[in-house]
Design a protein around this motif. Structure first.
Motif, PDB file in Angstrom:
ATOM      1  N   PHE A   1     -30.707  35.483 -27.860  1.00 41.84           N
ATOM      2  CA  PHE A   1     -29.687  35.261 -28.883  1.00 41.84           C
ATOM      3  C   PHE A   1     -28.294  35.512 -28.312  1.00 41.84           C
ATOM      4  O   PHE A   1     -27.347  34.772 -28.607  1.00 41.84           O
ATOM      5  CB  PHE A   1     -29.945  36.162 -30.086  1.00 41.84           C
ATOM      6  N   ARG A   2     -28.144  36.532 -27.484  1.00 39.54           N
ATOM      7  CA  ARG A   2     -26.855  36.787 -26.830  1.00 39.54           C
ATOM      8  C   ARG A   2     -26.443  35.590 -25.968  1.00 39.54           C
ATOM      9  O   ARG A   2     -25.270  35.201 -25.942  1.00 39.54           O
ATOM     10  CB  ARG A   2     -26.940  38.042 -25.968  1.00 39.54           C
ATOM     11  N   ALA A   3     -27.404  35.012 -25.250  1.00 41.23           N
ATOM     12  CA  ALA A   3     -27.107  33.847 -24.424  1.00 41.23           C
ATOM     13  C   ALA A   3     -26.675  32.668 -25.293  1.00 41.23           C
ATOM     14  O   ALA A   3     -25.754  31.919 -24.931  1.00 41.23           O
ATOM     15  CB  ALA A   3     -28.331  33.474 -23.595  1.00 41.23           C
ATOM     16  N   GLU A   4     -27.309  32.515 -26.436  1.00 43.00           N
ATOM     17  CA  GLU A   4     -26.933  31.447 -27.364  1.00 43.00           C
ATOM     18  C   GLU A   4     -25.512  31.655 -27.872  1.00 43.00           C
ATOM     19  O   GLU A   4     -24.718  30.709 -27.957  1.00 43.00           O
ATOM     20  CB  GLU A   4     -27.916  31.426 -28.535  1.00 43.00           C
ATOM     21  N   LEU A   5     -25.163  32.888 -28.212  1.00 42.27           N
ATOM     22  CA  LEU A   5     -23.825  33.183 -28.714  1.00 42.27           C
ATOM     23  C   LEU A   5     -22.769  32.939 -27.635  1.00 42.27           C
ATOM     24  O   LEU A   5     -21.657  32.488 -27.937  1.00 42.27           O
ATOM     25  CB  LEU A   5     -23.749  34.627 -29.201  1.00 42.27           C
ATOM     26  N   ALA A   6     -23.108  33.232 -26.390  1.00 36.96           N
ATOM     27  CA  ALA A   6     -22.174  32.965 -25.290  1.00 36.96           C
ATOM     28  C   ALA A   6     -21.885  31.470 -25.193  1.00 36.96           C
ATOM     29  O   ALA A   6     -20.738  31.055 -24.970  1.00 36.96           O
ATOM     30  CB  ALA A   6     -22.749  33.486 -23.970  1.00 36.96           C
ATOM     31  N   GLN A   7     -22.901  30.660 -25.392  1.00 35.72           N
ATOM     32  CA  GLN A   7     -22.714  29.220 -25.364  1.00 35.72           C
ATOM     33  C   GLN A   7     -21.852  28.757 -26.533  1.00 35.72           C
ATOM     34  O   GLN A   7     -20.994  27.887 -26.382  1.00 35.72           O
ATOM     35  CB  GLN A   7     -24.080  28.519 -25.397  1.00 35.72           C
ATOM     36  N   VAL A   8     -22.064  29.355 -27.694  1.00 34.51           N
ATOM     37  CA  VAL A   8     -21.249  29.022 -28.874  1.00 34.51           C
ATOM     38  C   VAL A   8     -19.780  29.327 -28.608  1.00 34.51           C
ATOM     39  O   VAL A   8     -18.896  28.538 -28.944  1.00 34.51           O
ATOM     40  CB  VAL A   8     -21.745  29.794 -30.114  1.00 34.51           C
ATOM     41  N   ARG A   9     -19.508  30.463 -27.988  1.00 30.36           N
ATOM     42  CA  ARG A   9     -18.116  30.825 -27.696  1.00 30.36           C
ATOM     43  C   ARG A   9     -17.472  29.823 -26.753  1.00 30.36           C
ATOM     44  O   ARG A   9     -16.294  29.480 -26.891  1.00 30.36           O
ATOM     45  CB  ARG A   9     -18.070  32.242 -27.105  1.00 30.36           C
ATOM     46  N   VAL A  10     -18.220  29.345 -25.767  1.00 30.76           N
ATOM     47  CA  VAL A  10     -17.680  28.402 -24.796  1.00 30.76           C
ATOM     48  C   VAL A  10     -17.394  27.049 -25.438  1.00 30.76           C
ATOM     49  O   VAL A  10     -16.321  26.454 -25.244  1.00 30.76           O
ATOM     50  CB  VAL A  10     -18.657  28.231 -23.604  1.00 30.76           C
ATOM     51  N   GLN A  11     -18.329  26.545 -26.228  1.00 28.83           N
ATOM     52  CA  GLN A  11     -18.198  25.182 -26.746  1.00 28.83           C
ATOM     53  C   GLN A  11     -17.447  25.105 -28.068  1.00 28.83           C
ATOM     54  O   GLN A  11     -16.944  24.045 -28.447  1.00 28.83           O
ATOM     55  CB  GLN A  11     -19.577  24.539 -26.887  1.00 28.83           C
ATOM     56  N   GLY A  12     -17.349  26.249 -28.803  1.00 26.68           N
ATOM     57  CA  GLY A  12     -16.590  26.261 -30.046  1.00 26.68           C
ATOM     58  C   GLY A  12     -17.358  25.801 -31.263  1.00 26.68           C
ATOM     59  O   GLY A  12     -16.789  25.656 -32.354  1.00 26.68           O
ATOM     60  N   TRP A  13     -18.653  25.619 -31.154  1.00 28.41           N
ATOM     61  CA  TRP A  13     -19.496  25.233 -32.281  1.00 28.41           C
ATOM     62  C   TRP A  13     -20.916  25.724 -32.015  1.00 28.41           C
ATOM     63  O   TRP A  13     -21.264  26.091 -30.892  1.00 28.41           O
ATOM     64  CB  TRP A  13     -19.490  23.717 -32.494  1.00 28.41           C
ATOM     65  N   GLY A  14     -21.717  25.746 -33.064  1.00 32.31           N
ATOM     66  CA  GLY A  14     -23.095  26.210 -32.936  1.00 32.31           C
ATOM     67  C   GLY A  14     -24.061  25.224 -33.553  1.00 32.31           C
ATOM     68  O   GLY A  14     -23.671  24.324 -34.299  1.00 32.31           O
ATOM     69  N   GLN A  15     -25.330  25.397 -33.242  1.00 29.64           N
ATOM     70  CA  GLN A  15     -26.348  24.537 -33.824  1.00 29.64           C
ATOM     71  C   GLN A  15     -27.649  25.307 -33.994  1.00 29.64           C
ATOM     72  O   GLN A  15     -27.871  26.337 -33.354  1.00 29.64           O
ATOM     73  CB  GLN A  15     -26.596  23.309 -32.943  1.00 29.64           C
ATOM     74  N   ASP A  16     -28.473  24.829 -34.898  1.00 28.01           N
ATOM     75  CA  ASP A  16     -29.862  25.268 -34.910  1.00 28.01           C
ATOM     76  C   ASP A  16     -30.744  24.037 -34.891  1.00 28.01           C
ATOM     77  O   ASP A  16     -30.486  23.054 -35.581  1.00 28.01           O
ATOM     78  CB  ASP A  16     -30.168  26.221 -36.073  1.00 28.01           C
ATOM     79  N   ARG A  17     -31.733  24.096 -34.034  1.00 26.22           N
ATOM     80  CA  ARG A  17     -32.627  22.962 -33.779  1.00 26.22           C
ATOM     81  C   ARG A  17     -33.976  23.243 -34.438  1.00 26.22           C
ATOM     82  O   ARG A  17     -34.883  23.757 -33.800  1.00 26.22           O
ATOM     83  CB  ARG A  17     -32.769  22.755 -32.272  1.00 26.22           C
TER      84      ARG A  17
END
Length: 257
Positions: A170-186
């Motif tokens: 989950f921490r890795a997912e949040l790091a990606q969200v911070r970089v790209q500026g948006w989030g998703q759930d698949r």
């Protein structure tokens, strides 16, 4: 807080989870049925609860009225409303506005899709942060201490086979969200439902809400949903600007920092 008031609030909280009988409410509160019945009669007189023909109690019209008024008084909801309506008209998919409450997200507005497929979500419903796009967006930029505290109490309960159930993942997912500026759930919160979300910021730059779009696989694939990201970021930025936020452009990336 008086004991009677506290018990009445607990009754309303229990009924928020669904209808209940007198015996079930007495058991939930750990008090005698006569005490609960007395409180229920007072609440019913003021239309906070009502009893159906099966002798089960429900939340009453007064609760729904106050809930609606409370939502209308949320500044970000009022600001976002016209922008969400325009976005929903253009794209036709289920659109939510959410905020973070404790370790969950709460839907404070919802615009239905233009097709015949309806999501199970509703205004006032809570959802986990770890399995929703909106949740990821709202916690991704929390200060380190707050994020650690939150992760320390999350159970990472699996909602679907795709749910993230590990703190490190989950921490890795949040790091990606911070970089790209948006989030998703698949398909992480509901089977066959994909979602993308972007933050709404206040004048300080803090994410105070999230705009999200949810679609089922039979309407739009997860890959096709990602094509809406530029529009989603644009509408969340428009709302943020009206909330007082001003972007600082990072020229090396060509987008707001």
């Amino acid at each position: 807080m008086s004991q009677s008031l506290g018990k009445a609030i607990r009754i309303l909280g229990r009924l928020g989870d669904g209808p209940a009988t007198l015996d079930e409410l007495a058991s939930a509160l750990g008090v005698h049925k006569t005490t609960v019945l007395r409180l229920l009669r007072t609440l019913a007189e003021e239309h906070f609860v009502f009893r159906d023909r099966g002798h089960r109690y429900h939340l009453g019209a007064r609760v729904h009225e106050l809930s609606s008024r409370g939502l209308d008084q949320r500044e970000v909801r009022g600001i976002a409303g016209p922008h969400l309506a325009e976005f929903n008209r253009e794209h036709g998919h289920t659109t939510h506005l959410s905020e973070l409450v404790g370790t969950q997200v709460v839907y404070i507005d919802k615009l239905e899709s233009h097709d015949h497929v309806r999501m199970a979500s509703r205004i006032g419903l809570r959802a986990p942060v770890h399995s929703t796009a909106a949740g990821k967006v709202l916690v991704a930029e929390l200060p380190a201490g707050e994020l650690n505290d939150l992760l320390g109490v999350l159970t990472f309960a699996p909602a679907t086979p795709n749910t993230i159930t590990d703190s490190d993942a989950f921490r890795a997912e949040l790091a990606q969200v911070r970089v790209q500026g948006w989030g998703q759930d698949r398909e992480e919160n509901e089977p066959s439902v994909n979602c993308i979300a972007a933050p709404v910021r206040d004048a300080s730059g803090r994410a105070v809400a999230a705009v999200s779009v949810s679609v089922t696989n039979i309407v739009l694939s997860g890959e096709r949903l990602l094509e809406l990201i530029p529009s989603l970021l644009a509408v969340s930025e428009r709302i943020s600007r009206e909330c007082g936020w001003r972007a600082i452009t990072d020229s090396s990336r060509g987008r707001p920092a």
